[in-house]
Design a protein around this motif. Structure first.
Motif, PDB file in Angstrom:
ATOM      1  N   LYS A 156       0.864  -1.199   0.000  1.00 55.34           N
ATOM      2  CA  LYS A 156       0.000   0.000   0.000  1.00 55.34           C
ATOM      3  C   LYS A 156       0.891   1.236   0.000  1.00 55.34           C
ATOM      4  CE  LYS A 156      -0.418  -0.043   5.051  1.00 55.34           C
ATOM      5  NZ  LYS A 156       0.481  -1.190   5.243  1.00 55.34           N
ATOM      6  N   GLN A 157       0.333   2.344  -0.440  1.00 51.81           N
ATOM      7  CA  GLN A 157       1.092   3.584  -0.483  1.00 51.81           C
ATOM      8  C   GLN A 157       1.212   4.169   0.922  1.00 51.81           C
ATOM      9  OE1 GLN A 157      -0.552   6.628  -3.014  1.00 51.81           O
ATOM     10  NE2 GLN A 157       1.457   7.526  -3.386  1.00 51.81           N
ATOM     11  N   THR A 158       2.436   4.520   1.269  1.00 57.88           N
ATOM     12  CA  THR A 158       2.698   5.141   2.563  1.00 57.88           C
ATOM     13  C   THR A 158       3.564   6.377   2.338  1.00 57.88           C
ATOM     14  OG1 THR A 158       4.745   3.913   2.990  1.00 57.88           O
ATOM     15  CG2 THR A 158       2.674   2.838   3.619  1.00 57.88           C
ATOM     16  N   SER A 159       3.892   7.065   3.416  1.00 55.35           N
ATOM     17  CA  SER A 159       4.754   8.243   3.284  1.00 55.35           C
ATOM     18  C   SER A 159       6.136   7.869   2.772  1.00 55.35           C
ATOM     19  CB  SER A 159       4.873   8.955   4.630  1.00 55.35           C
ATOM     20  OG  SER A 159       5.421   8.068   5.609  1.00 55.35           O
ATOM     21  N   LYS A 160       6.530   6.611   3.002  1.00 59.01           N
ATOM     22  CA  LYS A 160       7.840   6.150   2.541  1.00 59.01           C
ATOM     23  C   LYS A 160       7.740   5.416   1.217  1.00 59.01           C
ATOM     24  CE  LYS A 160      11.945   3.697   4.208  1.00 59.01           C
ATOM     25  NZ  LYS A 160      12.540   2.904   5.328  1.00 59.01           N
ATOM     26  N   ALA A 161       6.772   4.512   1.104  1.00 51.44           N
ATOM     27  CA  ALA A 161       6.574   3.741  -0.135  1.00 51.44           C
ATOM     28  C   ALA A 161       5.633   4.518  -1.044  1.00 51.44           C
ATOM     29  CB  ALA A 161       6.006   2.364   0.198  1.00 51.44           C
ATOM     30  N   ARG A 162       6.206   5.295  -1.946  1.00 50.04           N
ATOM     31  CA  ARG A 162       5.393   6.245  -2.721  1.00 50.04           C
ATOM     32  C   ARG A 162       5.425   6.020  -4.230  1.00 50.04           C
ATOM     33  NH1 ARG A 162       7.328  11.060  -2.862  1.00 50.04           N
ATOM     34  NH2 ARG A 162       9.410  10.643  -2.049  1.00 50.04           N
ATOM     35  N   PHE A 163       6.250   5.080  -4.700  1.00 53.28           N
ATOM     36  CA  PHE A 163       6.478   4.980  -6.136  1.00 53.28           C
ATOM     37  C   PHE A 163       5.857   3.693  -6.684  1.00 53.28           C
ATOM     38  CE2 PHE A 163       9.796   7.385  -4.039  1.00 53.28           C
ATOM     39  CZ  PHE A 163       9.709   8.601  -4.717  1.00 53.28           C
ATOM     40  N   PRO A 164       4.804   3.834  -7.490  1.00 48.54           N
ATOM     41  CA  PRO A 164       4.009   2.671  -7.902  1.00 48.54           C
ATOM     42  C   PRO A 164       4.732   1.736  -8.870  1.00 48.54           C
ATOM     43  CG  PRO A 164       3.242   4.648  -9.017  1.00 48.54           C
ATOM     44  CD  PRO A 164       4.252   5.091  -8.007  1.00 48.54           C
ATOM     45  N   ILE A 165       4.458   0.444  -8.684  1.00 49.22           N
ATOM     46  CA  ILE A 165       4.912  -0.592  -9.612  1.00 49.22           C
ATOM     47  C   ILE A 165       3.671  -1.041 -10.369  1.00 49.22           C
ATOM     48  CG2 ILE A 165       6.008  -2.859  -9.826  1.00 49.22           C
ATOM     49  CD1 ILE A 165       7.187  -2.308  -6.975  1.00 49.22           C
ATOM     50  N   TYR A 166       3.610  -0.720 -11.653  1.00 47.77           N
ATOM     51  CA  TYR A 166       2.380  -0.900 -12.418  1.00 47.77           C
ATOM     52  C   TYR A 166       2.296  -2.253 -13.119  1.00 47.77           C
ATOM     53  CZ  TYR A 166       1.356   4.115 -11.978  1.00 47.77           C
ATOM     54  OH  TYR A 166       1.067   5.385 -11.512  1.00 47.77           O
ATOM     55  N   GLY A 167       1.067  -2.767 -13.140  1.00 48.36           N
ATOM     56  CA  GLY A 167       0.741  -3.867 -14.023  1.00 48.36           C
ATOM     57  C   GLY A 167       0.339  -3.309 -15.382  1.00 48.36           C
ATOM     58  N   ILE A 168      -0.145  -4.160 -16.266  1.00 49.22           N
ATOM     59  CA  ILE A 168      -0.518  -3.719 -17.609  1.00 49.22           C
ATOM     60  C   ILE A 168      -1.727  -2.787 -17.536  1.00 49.22           C
ATOM     61  CG2 ILE A 168      -1.356  -4.458 -19.871  1.00 49.22           C
ATOM     62  CD1 ILE A 168       0.220  -7.012 -19.552  1.00 49.22           C
ATOM     63  N   PRO A 169      -1.633  -1.581 -18.096  1.00 54.04           N
ATOM     64  CA  PRO A 169      -2.737  -0.624 -18.036  1.00 54.04           C
ATOM     65  C   PRO A 169      -3.965  -1.110 -18.818  1.00 54.04           C
ATOM     66  CG  PRO A 169      -0.662   0.461 -18.582  1.00 54.04           C
ATOM     67  CD  PRO A 169      -0.421  -1.009 -18.716  1.00 54.04           C
ATOM     68  N   SER A 170      -5.118  -0.626 -18.419  1.00 55.74           N
ATOM     69  CA  SER A 170      -6.355  -1.035 -19.074  1.00 55.74           C
ATOM     70  C   SER A 170      -6.453  -0.538 -20.506  1.00 55.74           C
ATOM     71  CB  SER A 170      -7.548  -0.518 -18.272  1.00 55.74           C
ATOM     72  OG  SER A 170      -7.497   0.905 -18.153  1.00 55.74           O
ATOM     73  N   ASP A 171      -5.784   0.585 -20.814  1.00 52.50           N
ATOM     74  CA  ASP A 171      -5.876   1.141 -22.168  1.00 52.50           C
ATOM     75  C   ASP A 171      -4.667   0.776 -23.036  1.00 52.50           C
ATOM     76  OD1 ASP A 171      -4.017   2.692 -20.820  1.00 52.50           O
ATOM     77  OD2 ASP A 171      -4.693   4.597 -21.691  1.00 52.50           O
ATOM     78  N   PHE A 172      -3.805  -0.091 -22.526  1.00 49.23           N
ATOM     79  CA  PHE A 172      -2.612  -0.508 -23.268  1.00 49.23           C
ATOM     80  C   PHE A 172      -2.985  -1.599 -24.266  1.00 49.23           C
ATOM     81  CE2 PHE A 172       0.976  -3.464 -23.710  1.00 49.23           C
ATOM     82  CZ  PHE A 172       2.016  -2.606 -24.035  1.00 49.23           C
ATOM     83  N   VAL A 173      -2.582  -1.414 -25.531  1.00 53.39           N
ATOM     84  CA  VAL A 173      -2.961  -2.346 -26.589  1.00 53.39           C
ATOM     85  C   VAL A 173      -1.723  -2.763 -27.371  1.00 53.39           C
ATOM     86  CG1 VAL A 173      -4.325  -2.685 -28.692  1.00 53.39           C
ATOM     87  CG2 VAL A 173      -5.263  -1.355 -26.794  1.00 53.39           C
TER      88      VAL A 173
END
Length: 445
Positions: A156-173
C-alpha cells in the motif's frame, strides 16, 4: 528477466547499451518447477545420435555468423566444470524443450541422469556437439551481467513507499506488426480484438501512422492506445512518471526508492520486500516498446559523472546526493516496463524460455543467433576476481540490449551481492553453443 526479463537488460559500466536481459519475456504461462534431483536410471541409455565432424562449419545466409564444430576438450577448463549444476539448469529448461523434436531425446536422458559432476559430464559429452560461434569473422564478443533485484516497499502507499509498480494498463494495446511493415511509414487501420490486443485490418475504423511509432527491424508489435479515431504510441516514461497512468493501471506495490524502481525496470524482474518481511515476486509482463536509452551515457555527456563511474552503484550514489536531477535523468529513458505478480518460490525468476533461471548457470542471448534453451559454454573474465570465468550455462533468457551472436548477459542470481557482481561485468567473451548431436545451428531473422 517473457515472464520477465528478468530483464533482461545488463549492467555493465556506463549502462550504455547495457542492461538488457532482459525486457523480453515469455508469451506463454511460465513453468515454475524447482530442480529435481531424483532420477530413474534406465537399463540402457537412450540413443545419443551422431555428432558432426570436428572442423565442420556452417554460415547461415544473412546472419554474419559462423558455427564451427570443436571437441569438448577444446573448451577452456572443460574438465573441471561443475557439470551437476549445469545439468540442473538444463533440466529446468527441459520443461519447455521436452516436446520439441530436436530436444525430446536429450531431455528424456537428462531426467535419467544423476545430478553429479561425473554423470553430468558424460551426459553433455555423449549427447551434445559444441559449435564455436563467431560473428563477422570475430570470435570475441561481449559478456555483461544481470540479476534479480530486491526492492524495499509496501503493498500500500505510505509516506515512505510512494512509487508505484504498475501492471498492464487497461488502455494498453499490443498489435502484431508484420515483417513487411517494419520499415514502413504508412498509415494502417487497427481493429481492437480484446482488452489489451488489436490487429491490423483494412476494414478497421482506427488509424495508426507507423511513422509515429518507435519501430526497428526487430519490432514485433505496435504498443499503443486508442484516442478518438486514432491508435497512437503508448505513454513514455516521462509521461507515466508525470501521472499518465493514474487510474489506468493496477498497482502491484509501491517502492521506497525511485532509483531502485528504475533498476527493477532495467533488470525486468525482482522481489519487493514489505515491512513485515514478506516478498512479492514481480515478473515482466510487457513494455511500451520505446528503445532503452542509457542514462549513464546522458550523465557522462552532461558532466554529472565520469563515464567510468556510471555504474549502477555510481548512479544510485549520485542521485542520493542530487535528488533535484532525478526526474531529468530518469526521464531520458523513454522505455517503461509493466509487471505481473509471480507465484512465490525459492527458485529463480522466469526467463524468456518460460522456466526459472538458476543463478550463475543461466544467461540471456540473442535468439536470432542462439537457440533458446541450448547449453552455452562461455569463456570470459570474472568481474570481481579478474580471473578466468569459464562456465557451461543455459541460454534461457533474452534481452532487448542483447544483440549479436557472441553476446551473453550472465545471470548472477538475486539480491545486493549478485547486483554488485553484475554491475561490474562487461568483458570480452567467447561462446560455444552445444546442440544435440545431429542438430544444426540456425539463424532466425
Amino acid at each position: 528477466m517473457n515472464a520477465t526479463k528478468i530483464i533482461r537488460f545488463s549492467l555493465p559500466v556506463l549502462l550504455t547499451a547495457v542492461l538488457a536481459a532482459c525486457s523480453s519475456r515469455p508469451t506463454t504461462p511460465p513453468v515454475v518447477i524447482p530442480p529435481k534431483d531424483t532420477v530413474t536410471v534406465p537399463s540402457t541409455p537412450l540413443p545419443a545420435g551422431t555428432p558432426s565432424p570436428i572442423g565442420y562449419s556452417i554460415s547461415p545466409p544473412g546472419s554474419g555468423t559462423t558455427y564451427q564444430v570443436v571437441s569438448h576438450s577444446a573448451l577452456p577448463q572443460w574438465q573441471v566444470q561443475r557439470f551437476g549444476q549445469s545439468l540442473r539448469a538444463f533440466r529446468l529448461g527441459c520443461e519447455r524443450l521436452k516436446n520439441q523434436a530436436d530436444w525430446q531425446n536429450v531431455c528424456a536422458q537428462a531426467t535419467q541422469t544423476p545430478i553429479d559432476d561425473v554423470s553430468a559430464k558424460t551426459f553433455f559429452e555423449q549427447y551434445f556437439t559444441p559449435w564455436q560461434v563467431s560473428s563477422n569473422g570475430k570470435l570475441g564478443g561481449t559478456v555483461t551481467g544481470y540479476y534479480e533485484p530486491v526492492l524495499h516497499g509496501d503493498t500500500k502507499q505510505t509516506s515512505k513507499a510512494r512509487f508505484p509498480i504498475y501492471g498492464i494498463p487497461s488502455d494498453f494495446v499490443s498489435v502484431d506488426l508484420p515483417a513487411n511493415l517494419r520499415g514502413s511509414k504508412a498509415t494502417v487501420r487497427i481493429q481492437p480484438t480484446g482488452a489489451n490486443s488489436g490487429v491490423i485490418s483494412n476494414s478497421a475504423s482506427y488509424t495508426a501512422n507507423l511513422a509515429e511509432f518507435p519501430i526497428t527491424e526487430r519490432t514485433r508489435a505496435l504498443k499503443g492506445r486508442f484516442t478518438g479515431s486514432r491508435f497512437v504510441p503508448y505513454y513514455t516514461r516521462n509521461q507515466i512518471n508525470g501521472g499518465a497512468l493514474n487510474g489506468r493501471a493496477p498497482v502491484l506495490g509501491y517502492a521506497d526508492d525511485p532509483v531502485e524502481l528504475f533498476f527493477l525496470h532495467i533488470q525486468g524482474s525482482g522481489r519487493l520486500k514489505t515491512p513485515d518481511g514478506r516478498y512479492i515476486r514481480l515478473g515482466f509482463a510487457d513494455k511500451n516498446e520505446y528503445p532503452y536509452v542509457s542514462i549513464g551515457r546522458y550523465m557522462a555527456d552532461k558532466g554529472y559523472l565520469p563515464l567510468a563511474q556510471t555504474t549502477m552503484q555510481g548512479i544510485k550514489a549520485y542521485m542520493q546526493k542530487n535528488p533535484q536531477r532525478l526526474a531529468e535523468v530518469l526521464g531520458q529513458n523513454p522505455s517503461y516496463v509493466f509487471f505481473r505478480e509471480l507465484p512465490g518460490n525459492d527458485v529463480g525468476p522466469i526467463g524468456a524460455l518460460g522456466v526459472p533461471l538458476l543463478g550463475e548457470y543461466s544467461g540471456a542471448v540473442d535468439r536470432h543467433h542462439i537457440t533458446l534453451g541450448a547449453p552455452l559454454f562461455v569463456a570470459t573474465t570474472h568481474p570481481i576476481r579478474n580471473d578466468a570465468l569459464n562456465r557451461l550455462i543455459m541460454a534461457q533468457d533474452t534481452g532487448s540490449a542483447i544483440k549479436g551472436a557472441v553476446r551473453v548477459d550472465y545471470f548472477w542470481g538475486y539480491g545486493d551481492e549478485a547486483g554488485n557482481v553484475a554491475g561490474k561485468q562487461k568483458h570480452t567473451g567467447y561462446v560455444w553453443q552445444l546442440l544435440p548431436n545431429g542438430v544444426m545451428p540456425q539463424y532466425r531473422p
